[in-house]
Scaffold this active site. Structure first.
Site, PDB file in Angstrom:
ATOM      1  N   LYS A 107       9.604   3.241  12.347  1.00 29.94           N
ATOM      2  CA  LYS A 107       9.421   1.782  12.431  1.00 29.94           C
ATOM      3  C   LYS A 107      10.531   1.049  11.669  1.00 29.94           C
ATOM      4  O   LYS A 107      11.123   0.093  12.178  1.00 29.94           O
ATOM      5  CB  LYS A 107       8.038   1.399  11.898  1.00 29.94           C
ATOM      6  CG  LYS A 107       6.890   1.953  12.736  1.00 29.94           C
ATOM      7  CD  LYS A 107       5.543   1.494  12.227  1.00 29.94           C
ATOM      8  CE  LYS A 107       5.124   2.187  10.947  1.00 29.94           C
ATOM      9  NZ  LYS A 107       4.903   3.642  11.124  1.00 29.94           N
ATOM     10  N   THR A 108      10.807   1.486  10.458  1.00 24.39           N
ATOM     11  CA  THR A 108      11.890   0.863   9.687  1.00 24.39           C
ATOM     12  C   THR A 108      13.229   1.072  10.370  1.00 24.39           C
ATOM     13  O   THR A 108      14.049   0.149  10.463  1.00 24.39           O
ATOM     14  CB  THR A 108      11.929   1.443   8.264  1.00 24.39           C
ATOM     15  OG1 THR A 108      10.668   1.254   7.629  1.00 24.39           O
ATOM     16  CG2 THR A 108      13.009   0.766   7.436  1.00 24.39           C
ATOM     17  N   ASP A 152       7.350  -4.361   5.657  1.00 22.95           N
ATOM     18  CA  ASP A 152       6.638  -3.098   5.831  1.00 22.95           C
ATOM     19  C   ASP A 152       5.203  -3.235   5.336  1.00 22.95           C
ATOM     20  O   ASP A 152       4.917  -4.038   4.440  1.00 22.95           O
ATOM     21  CB  ASP A 152       7.354  -1.996   5.066  1.00 22.95           C
ATOM     22  CG  ASP A 152       6.966  -0.610   5.546  1.00 22.95           C
ATOM     23  OD1 ASP A 152       6.321  -0.506   6.611  1.00 22.95           O
ATOM     24  OD2 ASP A 152       7.321   0.378   4.871  1.00 22.95           O
ATOM     25  N   THR A 201       0.812   0.797   9.615  1.00 23.46           N
ATOM     26  CA  THR A 201       0.132   2.008  10.069  1.00 23.46           C
ATOM     27  C   THR A 201      -1.307   1.703  10.455  1.00 23.46           C
ATOM     28  O   THR A 201      -2.008   2.578  10.945  1.00 23.46           O
ATOM     29  CB  THR A 201       0.142   3.069   8.951  1.00 23.46           C
ATOM     30  OG1 THR A 201      -0.430   2.507   7.764  1.00 23.46           O
ATOM     31  CG2 THR A 201       1.570   3.512   8.646  1.00 23.46           C
ATOM     32  N   ARG A 260      10.406  12.215  10.373  1.00 22.09           N
ATOM     33  CA  ARG A 260      10.562  12.248   8.916  1.00 22.09           C
ATOM     34  C   ARG A 260      10.240  13.632   8.370  1.00 22.09           C
ATOM     35  O   ARG A 260      10.941  14.154   7.496  1.00 22.09           O
ATOM     36  CB  ARG A 260       9.666  11.198   8.261  1.00 22.09           C
ATOM     37  CG  ARG A 260       9.756  11.181   6.736  1.00 22.09           C
ATOM     38  CD  ARG A 260       8.794  10.169   6.154  1.00 22.09           C
ATOM     39  NE  ARG A 260       9.166   8.813   6.528  1.00 22.09           N
ATOM     40  CZ  ARG A 260       8.367   7.759   6.404  1.00 22.09           C
ATOM     41  NH1 ARG A 260       7.137   7.918   5.922  1.00 22.09           N
ATOM     42  NH2 ARG A 260       8.774   6.567   6.763  1.00 22.09           N
TER      43      ARG A 260
END
Length: 374
Positions: A107-108, A152, A201, A260
């Site tokens: 997302k980032t 975020d 999330t 990740r």
């Protein structure tokens, strides 16, 4: 790119000197602008206490910079690619974007890619850092036309910050109250058109008024094996790791569909190869390295197997209540529910029933195979 993460504390003076127009805010950390070299890294993790002397996260050097380099999420890339192209043709600010999905899916990274595609800077912050009204007001006032503001964990915004964002997102204005009591008055302040990119999330935790103000609401899905293998191969090249195709596939199988985690496992394999003096890394070395870190062939770690083993050997397979499992494992119930259980449910190894948790037949088979392999 210049880097800009924002928090509630004051930024070090040396970092302030690195920031260019607009003038940095109290609490600014790092900012990203088009064309800057992201190789040192960037991300929301740098927001708290960032300074010019602190090295930025290594994982950020693995982030793609353009949509063409972003692997996976094909539908998301298609939707955002069309929106970016139309926005550039109209020379307007991109509509506000909400990205949601499990952690670690990018997302980032996607927010930073959007800023690069639009040719603007991206200011990065997180909702917990915006505790006071002046934090969010300061950010919005200093935004330049068409810049991106990335928040975020946006579901954790407090109510005051949300109320400030409503007119800012819709009409690009701030409604501020000046004074107190009988002398209080409301002032409206115009701000530059901007794009808010929110990441969460827990999309269900967002209030309806805030969620409805996003023009683009997109979910990031778990990655398929082919995309994950491509991500591992790309990361291996950036990390200068000599990895063969079978080894990349083995890492991809064990990363829970999450880039990740794939990057993290690849680094652990690199460590073992470096210490052992290995040259080209094969599947056998990947298996040895990840077994050392107790990650099995399906990506289950020690916590996952402890839960399944307790269900099978301690309670005959279930059903067992969540609180009972948490007490027996010495874990917090919320941790089990949000961290351990989701992957087991996705893999069909665990079931939730009205009476409690139950291990499935696939879970029994996996434990038997893991025991035989040990």
């Amino acid at each position: 790119m210049a880097i800009v993460s924002s928090g509630s504390g004051a930024a070090p003076s040396r970092l302030k000197q690195r920031l260019v127009d607009p003038a940095p805010l109290p609490g600014d950390g790092l900012a990203l602008g088009p064309g800057d070299d992201p190789s040192p890294g960037f991300g929301t993790e740098a927001a708290a206490g960032a300074s010019a002397e602190v090295p930025i996260l290594r994982e950020d050097s693995l982030r793609p910079r353009r949509l063409a380099d972003y692997i996976g999420q094909r539908e998301l890339k298609q939707v955002l690619g069309i929106a970016v192209e139309a926005t550039l043709a109209r020379q307007e600010a991109l509509d506000h974007v909400l990205l949601y999905g499990p952690p670690g899916l990018g997302k980032t990274t996607m927010a930073l890619v959007l800023a690069e595609e639009l040719g603007v800077r991206c200011r990065i912050t997180s909702a917990p850092a915006l505790e006071r009204p002046r934090d969010i007001v300061g950010l919005l006032i200093n935004l330049q036309p068409q810049e991106l503001l990335f928040i975020d964990e946006i579901h954790r915004l407090n109510r005051v910050a949300e109320e400030i964002l409503y007119p800012a997102m819709e009409d690009f204005r701030l409604d501020l109250t000046v004074g107190k009591g009988t002398t209080a008055r409301t002032r409206s302040l115009a701000i530059a058109p901007f794009t808010l990119v929110g990441a969460t999330t827990r999309a269900g935790a967002l209030s309806s008024p805030l969620r409805d103000r996003f023009g683009l609401i997109q979910r990031l899905e778990f990655y398929g094996l082919e995309d994950l293998q491509a991500i591992v191969v790309r990361a291996a090249g950036l990390l200068q790791v000599d990895l063969d195709g079978a080894a990349a596939l083995e890492v991809a199988r064990r990363c829970r569909g999450t880039p990740r985690i794939a990057n993290r496992l690849l680094r652990r394999v690199r460590d073992v190869a470096s210490v052992g003096g290995h040259g080209r890394i094969g599947a056998a070395l990947v298996d040895e390295a990840l077994s050392l870190h107790r990650v099995d062939g399906r990506g289950l770690d020690a916590s996952d197997r402890r839960l399944l083993t307790l269900l099978l050997e301690g309670y005959g397979g279930g059903p067992v209540g969540l609180d009972t499992l948490a007490a027996a494992l010495g874990e917090d119930a919320a941790t089990l529910e949000t961290v351990v259980e989701p992957f087991l449910l996705q893999q069909g190894l665990l079931q939730r029933t009205p009476r409690g948790r139950v291990i499935t037949e696939a879970g029994r088979v996996h434990l038997a195979l893991a025991e035989a392999a040990a």
